[in-house]
Design an enzyme around this catalytic site. Sequence first.
Site, short mmCIF file in Angstrom:
data_model
loop_
_atom_site.label_atom_id
_atom_site.label_comp_id
_atom_site.label_asym_id
_atom_site.label_seq_id
_atom_site.Cartn_x
_atom_site.Cartn_y
_atom_site.Cartn_z
N ILE A 149 0.83 -1.28 -0.04
CA ILE A 149 -0.14 -0.08 0.01
C ILE A 149 0.78 1.30 0.06
O ILE A 149 1.79 1.46 0.50
CB ILE A 149 -1.04 0.06 1.25
CG1 ILE A 149 -1.83 -1.22 1.56
CG2 ILE A 149 -1.88 1.28 1.25
CD1 ILE A 149 -2.50 -1.48 0.24
N ASP A 150 0.83 2.16 -0.95
CA ASP A 150 1.51 3.20 -0.92
C ASP A 150 0.60 4.48 -0.84
O ASP A 150 -0.63 4.43 -1.26
CB ASP A 150 2.09 3.47 -2.49
CG ASP A 150 2.99 2.33 -3.12
OD1 ASP A 150 3.64 1.74 -2.16
OD2 ASP A 150 2.83 2.08 -4.22
#
Length: 269
Positions: free
Chosen positions: A132-133
Amino acid sequence: MSKKRIIFVLLYCDGFFCLSRNFKLQRIGDFRWLQRNYNFNYSATFIDELIILDISRKSRDINKFATLLYNLSENIFVPITAGGGIRSFEDAKVLFENGADKVCLNTSLIQCPHVSEKISSVYGQQSLVASIDFKHDHGDFKFFIDNGLIEVQYNIQELISFLDPLPFCEILLQSVDRDGTGTGFDLTLANTFRDQLSKPIILLGGAGHSDHLVEGLLHQSTDAVATAHLLNFVGDGLKLSREQAQRHSEVSLARWPLLSSTSFSTTKH
């Protein structure tokens, strides 16, 4: 007390290893450069895991990436997670067959969740890492896929609800804002994701020196810290960071016997 982990991340782009700052890349050197300038498999004796991400901006060559993965895995005796550009079960299968213990999904996790389900059905849930960015946005958060190019149209609760039924073993939380800055980890989302998804949390983005790694390890909601800062930590950097972390009684790390230093192999045996 469960063991926490120190993870190193290699960023691979179009045939070269790179440094990244806010997802903007600086080319450093190819595989031979890494072999010639850094005794990387010595440094790898001081980490618990290695992550290799193909962040190529042009067309990806999964077979070329798999060959790199194979060559690295020949002399590195820690679990390896490989990711980047995995769009199908077949892509993941190639990586597993060439040395990956786990695969890391970002874009396909959101756009093609059936890929994660197929991988899990064959290799098990423990073989998948959700990546997850995120960025800060006026007191809230935005989430991204495809090397930070595409914004995911979910708020944090919607994203957690989307992820909750998916089969993965842990979450790699990467701060785009802190990426490559050396200013320390962004710890703000760790509690939320850990509490609501009950999955181990890996922090990535912002570690510039050993104090940052220790700070992340001391955080109650993190299970592992990761750095991709090749120049700061390869050499004795990872050794010194591990020794510093082990001086804290609150940090429980596995204690590995020092392996003998050997050189890279650049071809298959």
